[in-house]
Design an enzyme around this catalytic site. Structure first.
Site: not given
Ligand code: SIN
Length: 291
Positions: A117, A266, A119, A281
């Site tokens: 995806h 990612h 974000d 994050r």
């Molecule tokens: C995310 O998808 O924003 C986080 C990815 C992760 O936790 O590795």
């Protein structure tokens, strides 16, 4: 590129993958960067799409302050543990620090992040970038994988690229959440981000380069039967994420990793069952509509 010295002149860069991504050494992000260094980091971000800074033991405030240099931050919307309204806490532990059981509702957001995806693609103004801090990382699992949608677009034939012109995807967070157990999420939260349409090909404003813009949050393609649209998106994501196109990041404690959501996909590769994984994050809000 911004004015001033180029990233190559100012920074110590090391490629993360032959096609995209760079590690930047020699910076301490606990303190504000001077403007010239910040502009070099910004240029590197716009060029390389994924940046890694090792050994950055940041407080949430320092993390937020660094992130704010890139733009406004998104606030966390869902009832996920959020020590700070700009920090999205991705952790497989409960409040006492015990690793959560596989079926615990709190794992929902971790599991959703296991699908490829970009974000906040489900927002009308999708995220520009994300900055993830590895607070406590497992030794040999819980990697994060990245794939450049710009590289994938550039690798397509002219005919294929033309066939995608004008196509639009409907991104819906409630759809991607609904693929998992959403019993811990309120209906109000599910309804809080209504579906939005974005083009399948978008332009990256700082470089003018085009890239695909696909995501696990796409529920359908405008003008296509639902199932056909989902297969189509699956095929495009498959194209972007062929093994030779993927950078897999094995975390070290206090890594800070940032990525460009406008042109990078990612996913978290796994949710560790026994080892703790605690990540914080920040999400840099987009600067306007996608087209
Ligand atoms: C995310 O998808 O924003 C986080 C990815 C992760 O936790 O590795």
């Amino acid at each position: 590129m911004s004015d001033g010295a180029s990233d190559g002149d100012m920074l110590k860069l090391k490629p993360l993958h032959p096609l995209f991504g760079a590690e930047i050494a020699g910076l301490d992000l606990r303190n504000p960067l001077d403007d010239a260094t910040f502009n070099a980091v910004l240029d590197a971000f716009n060029t390389h799409s994924v940046l890694l800074f090792r050994n950055q033991e940041l407080s949430d405030k320092q993390h937020v302050d660094f992130s704010r240099r890139f733009g406004e931050l998104e606030e966390t919307t869902f009832s996920i543990a959020a020590p700070n309204r700009y920090i999205y806490r991705l952790a497989n532990v409960d409040d006492d620090g015990n690793v959560l059981e596989m079926d615990a509702v709190k794992r929902l957001f971790l599991e959703v992040n296991g699908r490829w995806h970009t974000d906040s693609s489900f927002r009308a103004n999708p995220a520009l970038g994300s900055i993830l801090s590895g607070k406590e990382v497992p030794s040999n699992e819980g990697d994060t994988c990245f794939a450049s949608m710009r590289v994938a677009y550039e690798a397509m034939s002219e005919g294929r690229r033309k066939s995608l012109e004008g196509m639009r995807g409907v991104h819906n967070y409630a759809y991607s959440l609904s693929l998992f157990d959403t019993s811990g999420v309120t209906q109000e939260e599910m309804d809080s981000v209504p579906p939005v349409e974005h083009p399948i090909v978008r332009m990256h404003p700082p470089t003018g380069k085009k890239s695909l813009y696909v995501s696990g949050h796409i529920e359908r393609i405008v003008g296509m039967p639902v199932e056909e649209g989902r297969l189509f998106v699956k095929e495009l994501i498959g194209w972007c994420t062929r093994p030779e196109y993927v950078y897999t990041h094995r975390w070290q404690q206090h890594d800070l990793l940032m990525w460009d959501n406008r042109c990078v996909l990612h996913r978290a590769s796994s949710v560790p069952a026994k080892q703790k994984r605690i990540m914080h994050r920040t999400t840099i809000a987009g600067q306007g509509p996608v087209e």
